[in-house]
Design a protein around this motif. Structure first.
Motif, short mmCIF file in Angstrom:
data_model
loop_
_atom_site.label_atom_id
_atom_site.label_comp_id
_atom_site.label_asym_id
_atom_site.label_seq_id
_atom_site.Cartn_x
_atom_site.Cartn_y
_atom_site.Cartn_z
N ILE A 114 48.20 20.90 -54.35
CA ILE A 114 49.24 22.25 -54.45
C ILE A 114 48.51 23.05 -55.23
O ILE A 114 47.83 22.96 -56.32
CB ILE A 114 50.47 21.76 -55.08
N TYR A 153 50.37 24.38 -49.73
CA TYR A 153 49.53 23.63 -49.51
C TYR A 153 48.30 24.08 -48.71
O TYR A 153 48.30 25.07 -48.32
CB TYR A 153 50.29 22.51 -48.68
N TYR A 205 56.02 25.80 -50.17
CA TYR A 205 56.97 24.73 -50.68
C TYR A 205 58.61 25.32 -50.51
O TYR A 205 59.47 24.67 -49.96
CB TYR A 205 56.78 24.45 -51.92
N ASN A 262 54.04 17.19 -48.71
CA ASN A 262 55.42 17.23 -48.94
C ASN A 262 55.94 17.57 -47.65
O ASN A 262 55.77 18.54 -46.98
CB ASN A 262 55.55 18.25 -49.76
N ILE A 304 57.18 22.76 -45.24
CA ILE A 304 56.34 22.33 -46.74
C ILE A 304 55.77 21.23 -46.51
O ILE A 304 56.06 20.30 -46.70
CB ILE A 304 57.53 22.52 -47.97
#
Length: 411
Positions: free
Chosen positions: A321, A375, A381, A67, A13
């Protein structure tokens, strides 16, 4: 590329954009007594980014906004993972490692006459059965901790240290700390998660060109490529068509409660003196009739071939995002490549297609957790947010590239 279940898989992620400013992730690594732990490896999961703690246990990574899962590992200590969100400023993260009660070198694998068979199963379900998978070798199978539940028909695998996979097809050395791997033979669902790290293999200039071509082939049409194209608002340009499979209730199949009630009633009443079930009877009052009804599909799947528009599927969550949310099932067609014969010939894996559709690569997406956040680099994620079927469920680790892979040329 990957598959994952496969809840397939992908798993890691991160948001990556060469145009964005980078920020530092730094800190120190110590044991529970506060002593520095030099030599600790720091790995960015799913990437080719890593570093080693210096003599003072200090480390520093330069990362773009996104992330990340960061893995800290040192032999003799329990590995620790930390999730880090890089946004608009440097981050300081100190980590404490706990000594492992059982040294990794002392782990004893219980004798199991079926171990080689289970490793073979794991290899097929984790590395894959593609052409690239044939050129992959597990270098240290002794680290695999395998459990097979015969009652549940479920294979579970994990590792306490990196499983090393040499991928001579794509030119990667993949180090994978497996947190959880499961193959459920009843549901036929594969799920895995963990912390992969990619290293480039050394090879001649000719070998490097071959690897570059195969890496591009593995990337194109993959889930990573698909979500990256969605983020960039150009899935059609990149070769993807997104349709929907709509499931409607089968009007010819009665409810489960009605079917089960009639099967129970007829099983009790239609017993011969020898104790055998009598299948005969009138059309609407026989075991044969209700068994046929039970075997009917509960739903009828209908393919809606109208392309789903980008602005109806993808929503912007924030500056880094985006998200998708949908009902029914997505039917994803990659039009710039065809299915491998190895996949086409495998029973039960191909997705049904209209007779007028060429042999394009087709995958489906079942939503498990809504919405799906992703992303710019194509990273998703939550690895459990989707269930893949079709081509994406077939391609696995052998056909994966790092999350910082950047395609430079097209075929």
């Amino acid at each position: 590329m990957r598959s994952f279940v496969f809840l397939f898989i992908l798993l890691f992620i991160v948001q990556f954009s060469s145009a964005q400013q980078s920020f530092t992730l730094s800190g120190s690594i110590k044991d529970k007594r506060g002593e520095a732990l030099p030599g600790t490896g720091i790995f960015v999961s799913g990437y080719k980014i890593a570093t080693v703690a210096d003599n003072n246990g200090a480390y520093l990574l330069l990362l773009k906004p996104g992330n990340y899962d960061i893995l800290f590992q040192l032999i003799g200590y329990k590995a620790v993972s930390k999730n880090v969100i890089i946004s608009d400023k440097p981050i300081k993260l100190d980590v404490f490692l706990e000594e492992s009660i059982t040294q990794l070198s002392e782990v004893t694998i219980k004798p199991d006459p079926n171990r080689a068979y289970y490793i073979g199963m794991f290899r097929d379900f984790f590395i894959g059965t593609t052409e690239n998978a044939a050129d992959c070798k597990i270098m240290n199978p002794n680290v695999l901790l395998i459990d097979y539940d015969k009652e549940l028909n479920r294979l579970s695998v994990k590792t306490n240290e990196f499983l090393i996979i040499e991928n001579q097809a794509l030119g990667y050395n993949i180090k994978y700390l497996i947190k959880q791997f499961e193959w459920d033979s009843k549901t036929r669902v594969i799920y895995y998660e963990g912390f992969p790290y990619y290293e480039d293999l050394k090879g001649s200039e000719r070998k490097q060109k071959i690897w570059a071509k195969k890496r591009l082939t593995a990337y194109l049409g993959s889930p990573q490529h698909f979500f990256k194209s969605l983020y960039q608002n150009k899935p059609t340009e990149e070769g993807f068509i997104v349709n929907k499979i709509i499931t409607k209730v089968n009007p010819d199949r009665p409810s489960d409660s009605l079917i089960n009630a009639n099967l129970k009633r007829l099983t009790k009443t239609q017993m011969s003196l020898t104790g055998k079930i009598v299948i005969g009877g009138s059309k609407d009052d026989s075991l044969n009739y209700w068994m046929k009804k039970k075997n009917l599909n509960k739903g009828i799947s209908i393919l809606n071939r109208a392309p789903i528009l980008q602005d109806t599927l993808v929503k912007t969550f924030n500056a880094n995002i985006k998200a998708i949310n949908f009902i029914d099932k997505l039917y994803v067609i990659y039009t710039k490549d065809t299915e491998s014969p190895l996949f086409t010939n495998r029973l039960g894996q191909s997705i049904s297609r209209p007779l007028d559709m060429p042999n394009y690569q087709i995958s489906t997406i079942d939503l498990q957790v809504a919405p799906v956040y992703f992303y710019e680099n194509g990273g998703v994620y939550n690895p459990r947010s989707m269930l893949y079927s079709g081509y994406w469920a077939w391609e696995k680790i052998a056909d994966s590239v790092p999350m910082d892979y950047i395609p430079t040329t097209r075929r």
